[in-house]
Design a protein around this motif. Sequence first.
Motif: not given
Length: 545
Positions: A422-430, A442-444, A453-454, A475-477
């Motif tokens: 994750s590029a920064g602190d936040g919350r997963v919105v999708f 997607e992170i807010q 991130y796709a 947050i993913g691979y």
Amino acid sequence: MTQHKKSIGTQVLVDYKSTSSHLNETPAPAKRTVRAPATVTLKTDNDAASGNGRIRKGIALCAFVAVGGVTIDKVFSESSQTGAQPAKLASMGMASGEVVVANTLQALKQTIEEPETEFVFNPNNSVSTGTESLSDVPFVEVPEIDSLFDPADVPVAAFINAAPLTAAKPELANDYTQEPSQILVKIEKGDSLYGVLASHGLSGSESASLTTLPHVSEYLTNLRPGDELELSFDGSHRLIGVTREIDLEKTLHITRAADNKFESTLDVQPLERSIQVADLKLDSSLFVDGAAAGLSESMIMELYSIFQWTVDFNREVRAGDVVTVLYESFSKNGKRVKDGNILAAEYKASDSTHSAYRHVRNGQRTYFDSDGQSLKKQFLRNPIKARITSRFNLKRKHPIRHTIRAHKGVDYGAPTGTPISSAGDGRVVFQGVRGGYGNTVEIQHGDRYTTLYAHLSRFPKNLKKGSRVSQGQVIGYVGKSGLATGPHLHYEFRVDGIHHDPQKVKLPGSSPLEKNELVAFKENIEPLRSQLASLRQDNETLAMR
């Protein structure tokens, strides 16, 4: 001639001067005389009345004597001589009772041409040659030679010193009845301290008493797979010691005392700390050149994470850039065992210089520049350590649709399964599948920023919509789901819903040090700052030469 300690029979005298007159021939210079050594066994019985003597048995090969230039070779063979005439003995100038061996039996002189005669000892105790039989010559045993080894000369310590802990002979390595030994036990899943001790002969009562010793419950009772114990045994396979190296500084020793009870000792040996300098000029990459300069892989990764907010290692690194690192190094018994923290570092490019100094803030390690500004930004410049395969371009031709379609992010090529942070602190919105993006997260980040991130191959098990994530958390691979020609990460950065180039957007920084904390910080980094300045000046001087 060697004189033996014991005389054999009566003394045999030879008057070489008188005997020489009986030998009228001398060896021809062109001939070669072969003489074979042998043992002479003479036994003489004296008769007081007649003065007669009997030479019962004798062999003398190679009786070589040189007197007055006369060479005599005497070979005595089996003979029986009785009634030696006293008159003849007297004519030779010998006293009665003495045996004169001059030409009594037969002076055998053997002269041969090459090759030399080879003497053969036959099984029937006879001696023969390759050309003629000498079976009439009896075999005479050579007297036994006294031992050259005197046990009294060996130091007593060689017999009473204890045997080494490791078997001296490979075949005795697992034979505990022969000598003390040590074995290394590696803990596996399901093992316990009691089980290990019982399997090596320790009774239940002794195991129970051992576990009550100081430090045992802390360092031995909670063993994990991969831990190692060193067990020591005496010659009767009785357990006399347990040793565990807890870490590089602490070692637990358990030993059996003279009263047959166990004792424990925690040996603490602090590591020797020193400050090392790594000065490298980039030519290939930070990882390649850092390794060539002696930096460990973990140290290079730490260096990368320090400057990842201020230096774009995918775009801004140029050949000739200089990186200087001051870091801790720890040694044990004069041997380097591990690296410590990076205390200070400097990245000098052709048009800029970035410095970093370690500082602990609110219990967390953080790096600041010399003015107290945090190097850590609210966002990572790159969420993955990989090469860029496609940059931000609003007029790019799509590789699959073959139409002009804006590329509103950056693509990073990497093998499938490479972790993404994750590029920064936040919350997963999708979290899920989104059209051509495939598997997407997607992170807010606060009110203004979002990242996407796709083309992921999969998600972490504990990640879902609404999860809170921190900067650097996986947050993913990497994968190639959706419309993708190969495994890669498509990364987007948005500010107030508008796409921006992740490589060029100005990232918000973290809060700087407070005024009172800034004063202490500058005092602490002054020695490091001076050392970096000195090294920088040295590099500039070398570059001018």
